[in-house]
Motif scaffolding. Structure first.
Motif, PDB file in Angstrom:
ATOM      1  N   GLY A 323      25.063  60.649  64.892  1.00 16.40           N
ATOM      2  CA  GLY A 323      24.484  61.952  64.576  1.00 16.40           C
ATOM      3  C   GLY A 323      24.678  62.349  63.129  1.00 16.40           C
ATOM      4  N   ALA A 324      25.834  62.004  62.567  1.00 15.84           N
ATOM      5  CA  ALA A 324      26.121  62.323  61.166  1.00 15.84           C
ATOM      6  C   ALA A 324      25.167  61.573  60.240  1.00 15.84           C
ATOM      7  CB  ALA A 324      27.568  61.971  60.843  1.00 15.84           C
ATOM      8  N   PHE A 325      24.871  60.336  60.581  1.00 16.09           N
ATOM      9  CA  PHE A 325      23.936  59.542  59.766  1.00 16.09           C
ATOM     10  C   PHE A 325      22.501  60.053  59.924  1.00 16.09           C
ATOM     11  CE2 PHE A 325      27.503  56.575  60.259  1.00 16.09           C
ATOM     12  CZ  PHE A 325      27.674  56.157  58.952  1.00 16.09           C
ATOM     13  N   ASN A 326      22.114  60.414  61.172  1.00  8.37           N
ATOM     14  CA  ASN A 326      20.771  60.951  61.408  1.00  8.37           C
ATOM     15  C   ASN A 326      20.545  62.219  60.594  1.00  8.37           C
ATOM     16  OD1 ASN A 326      20.442  58.904  63.252  1.00  8.37           O
ATOM     17  ND2 ASN A 326      20.792  60.183  65.056  1.00  8.37           N
ATOM     18  N   LEU A 327      21.522  63.116  60.615  1.00  9.39           N
ATOM     19  CA  LEU A 327      21.406  64.379  59.891  1.00  9.39           C
ATOM     20  C   LEU A 327      21.317  64.139  58.389  1.00  9.39           C
ATOM     21  CD1 LEU A 327      21.424  67.480  59.933  1.00  9.39           C
ATOM     22  CD2 LEU A 327      23.929  67.386  59.906  1.00  9.39           C
ATOM     23  N   THR A 328      22.135  63.226  57.892  1.00 18.03           N
ATOM     24  CA  THR A 328      22.126  62.922  56.455  1.00 18.03           C
ATOM     25  C   THR A 328      20.785  62.327  56.037  1.00 18.03           C
ATOM     26  OG1 THR A 328      24.500  62.487  56.541  1.00 18.03           O
ATOM     27  CG2 THR A 328      23.318  61.665  54.625  1.00 18.03           C
ATOM     28  N   ALA A 329      20.248  61.400  56.847  1.00 18.36           N
ATOM     29  CA  ALA A 329      18.946  60.795  56.549  1.00 18.36           C
ATOM     30  C   ALA A 329      17.858  61.868  56.561  1.00 18.36           C
ATOM     31  CB  ALA A 329      18.635  59.707  57.559  1.00 18.36           C
ATOM     32  N   PHE A 330      17.958  62.816  57.505  1.00 15.31           N
ATOM     33  CA  PHE A 330      16.989  63.914  57.590  1.00 15.31           C
ATOM     34  C   PHE A 330      16.998  64.748  56.304  1.00 15.31           C
ATOM     35  CE2 PHE A 330      16.072  68.354  58.668  1.00 15.31           C
ATOM     36  CZ  PHE A 330      14.826  68.237  59.267  1.00 15.31           C
ATOM     37  N   PHE A 331      18.175  65.098  55.818  1.00 19.66           N
ATOM     38  CA  PHE A 331      18.274  65.896  54.590  1.00 19.66           C
ATOM     39  C   PHE A 331      17.805  65.124  53.366  1.00 19.66           C
ATOM     40  CE2 PHE A 331      21.358  68.801  56.802  1.00 19.66           C
ATOM     41  CZ  PHE A 331      20.608  69.952  56.611  1.00 19.66           C
ATOM     42  N   PHE A 332      18.007  63.806  53.381  1.00 17.76           N
ATOM     43  CA  PHE A 332      17.476  63.009  52.278  1.00 17.76           C
ATOM     44  C   PHE A 332      15.960  63.149  52.227  1.00 17.76           C
ATOM     45  CE2 PHE A 332      20.288  59.765  50.154  1.00 17.76           C
ATOM     46  CZ  PHE A 332      21.471  60.446  50.416  1.00 17.76           C
ATOM     47  N   GLY A 333      15.309  63.169  53.419  1.00 18.26           N
ATOM     48  CA  GLY A 333      13.861  63.341  53.470  1.00 18.26           C
ATOM     49  C   GLY A 333      13.441  64.714  53.009  1.00 18.26           C
ATOM     50  N   VAL A 334      14.187  65.745  53.426  1.00 21.07           N
ATOM     51  CA  VAL A 334      13.891  67.128  53.027  1.00 21.07           C
ATOM     52  C   VAL A 334      13.937  67.255  51.506  1.00 21.07           C
ATOM     53  CG1 VAL A 334      14.729  69.511  53.093  1.00 21.07           C
ATOM     54  CG2 VAL A 334      14.671  68.146  55.189  1.00 21.07           C
ATOM     55  N   ASN A 335      14.884  66.587  50.896  1.00 19.92           N
ATOM     56  CA  ASN A 335      15.062  66.682  49.442  1.00 19.92           C
ATOM     57  C   ASN A 335      14.180  65.704  48.672  1.00 19.92           C
ATOM     58  OD1 ASN A 335      17.044  68.708  49.631  1.00 19.92           O
ATOM     59  ND2 ASN A 335      18.617  67.175  50.074  1.00 19.92           N
ATOM     60  N   LYS A 336      13.295  65.017  49.395  1.00 23.00           N
ATOM     61  CA  LYS A 336      12.324  64.112  48.781  1.00 23.00           C
ATOM     62  C   LYS A 336      12.996  62.972  48.022  1.00 23.00           C
ATOM     63  CE  LYS A 336       8.894  66.747  50.086  1.00 23.00           C
ATOM     64  NZ  LYS A 336       9.665  67.803  50.746  1.00 23.00           N
ATOM     65  N   LYS A 337      14.171  62.520  48.480  1.00 26.53           N
ATOM     66  CA  LYS A 337      14.824  61.379  47.843  1.00 26.53           C
ATOM     67  C   LYS A 337      14.259  60.091  48.407  1.00 26.53           C
ATOM     68  CE  LYS A 337      19.292  63.586  46.957  1.00 26.53           C
ATOM     69  NZ  LYS A 337      20.747  63.534  47.221  1.00 26.53           N
ATOM     70  N   GLU A 338      14.339  59.055  47.613  1.00 28.98           N
ATOM     71  CA  GLU A 338      13.979  57.747  48.132  1.00 28.98           C
ATOM     72  C   GLU A 338      15.030  57.337  49.161  1.00 28.98           C
ATOM     73  OE1 GLU A 338      11.343  55.810  47.506  1.00 28.98           O
ATOM     74  OE2 GLU A 338      10.516  57.429  46.262  1.00 28.98           O
ATOM     75  N   PHE A 339      14.579  56.626  50.181  1.00 30.61           N
ATOM     76  CA  PHE A 339      15.529  56.184  51.208  1.00 30.61           C
ATOM     77  C   PHE A 339      16.461  55.125  50.604  1.00 30.61           C
ATOM     78  CE2 PHE A 339      17.194  53.694  54.661  1.00 30.61           C
ATOM     79  CZ  PHE A 339      17.433  54.623  55.661  1.00 30.61           C
ATOM     80  N   ASP A 340      17.770  55.340  50.758  1.00 30.49           N
ATOM     81  CA  ASP A 340      18.781  54.402  50.234  1.00 30.49           C
ATOM     82  C   ASP A 340      19.939  54.374  51.225  1.00 30.49           C
ATOM     83  OD1 ASP A 340      21.049  53.251  48.883  1.00 30.49           O
ATOM     84  OD2 ASP A 340      20.038  53.592  46.970  1.00 30.49           O
TER      85      ASP A 340
END
Length: 354
Positions: A323-340
């Motif tokens: 869940g911690a990783f899912n939430l972090t990945a979600f916020f990366f998308g919200v902030n328009k960061k490239e997936f890393d």
């Protein structure tokens, strides 16, 4: 008939001839010029207990006090004198030696030969062979049972450690004990390390560092094996199948792997770079496929509050494990960061550190 007081006075009276006598402790004082100024409290306490049990077996040396006739100054034996007083003795055996100087005291302190570790081990070995327990031996010599046990462990050493000990290149019993424990699990590694180490470099600190190095290598191997066992190949399930399995409480290989990584980060046994280095390409692909679902959801999110609320309700953003990783990945998308992937793992690790 001689009175008790007269007998006591007679015992405390030192004869004029050279030789050992029982001299009253009240008539003896320490030499203010004695070169030895410090006395180890623990060692003195041990000597006190030995004297209580066995008395003073080796007489001290004293000389007549020129400033106070009938009294004496200690030449050598201040430790025995102090311990005898602590033990409650009234007198102590002493030799009277008037021909004694400060130079003699310095030489006596410098040249006094203490028992070597090897000699102590040999003595303890003989006592154990005679049927005495560690407690009995310790009480007799004024040491603890753990002290005896530590030395007893050096009675049967592997050849490379025994060579160091018997040669006198390593006399620290605690260091010898630690080397013996390392040899049990890492015999070949220890032999190589000793082979290329100078005797002066084999210290307690260096031994501890070497042990931690060996254990860390084992730990690294462990995570490789565990990560490989978790799921060597990425999941090929569709999102619909994944949703159905989730509804049944099924944990996918990706979920299991993320939980495993989360625990390692939380326990501080691995850094994010350690994790990335140990993951296979297949495992990285599997995790990326799982987390990109949430990354894309974050990029498409129109109502951040409700999206997070619903995901929390569904258990996707529970803040632990995957869940911690899912939430972090979600916020990366919200902030328009490239997936890393490494940045996402790093972000979770930093949040755990807060």
């Amino acid at each position: 008939m001689t009175s008790k007081k007269a007998l006591s006075d007679e015992r405390n009276k030192a004869p004029d001839v050279l030789g050992a006598s029982q001299i009253s402790l009240d008539l003896i004082m320490e030499d203010a010029a004695q070169p030895r100024k410090t006395f180890d409290a623990a060692s003195l306490a041990e000597l006190t207990e030995t004297i209580k049990l066995r008395g003073v077996k080796t007489p001290i040396s004293v000389r007549p006090n020129p400033d106070k006739p009938g009294t004496y100054i200690i030449n050598h034996g201040a430790r025995r004198y102090r311990a005898s007083k602590n033990a409650g003795l009234r007198s102590i055996p002493a030799y009277i030696d008037a021909d004694y100087s400060l130079a003699d005291q310095v030489v006596e302190n410098l040249q006094r030969d203490n028992l070597t570790s090897r000699e102590i081990v040999d003595y303890i070995g003989r006592e154990i062979a005679a049927g005495k327990t560690h407690e009995q031996i310790g009480k007799f010599i004024g040491k603890s049972a753990s002290y005896v046990s530590l030395h007893a462990a050096a009675m049967d050493l592997p050849d490379p450690i025994a060579e160091l000990f018997n040669s006198g290149n390593l006399t620290d019993i605690a260091a010898i004990f630690n080397l013996k424990k390392i040899f049990k699990n890492y015999p070949l590694e220890l032999v190589d390390w000793l082979k290329y180490s100078q005797p002066e470099d084999i210290t307690r600190t260096k031994i501890q560092q070497f042990r931690k190095f060996l254990e860390s290598k084992d730990d690294e191997k462990g995570i490789v094996d565990e990560l490989t066992r978790q799921a060597p190949y990425p999941s090929t399930d569709s999102l619909e199948i994944k949703a159905e399995k989730k509804e049944r409480g099924h944990k996918s290989p990706a979920d299991q792997l993320l939980v495993y990584i989360y625990i390692r980060l939380k326990k501080r046994t691995h850094q994010p770079k350690d994790i990335m280095r140990k993951l296979t390409d297949a495992q990285k692909t599997m995790i990326i496929d799982a987390l990109k679902v949430y990354f894309i959801a974050g990029r498409k999110c129109k109502d951040l509050f409700h999206s997070i609320l619903y995901s929390l309700k569904d258990g996707d953003f529970d803040g632990t494990g995957r869940g911690a990783f899912n939430l972090t990945a979600f916020f990366f998308g919200v902030n328009k960061k490239e997936f890393d992937l490494e940045m996402i793992i790093q972000e979770v690790y930093l949040n755990l550190s807060k």
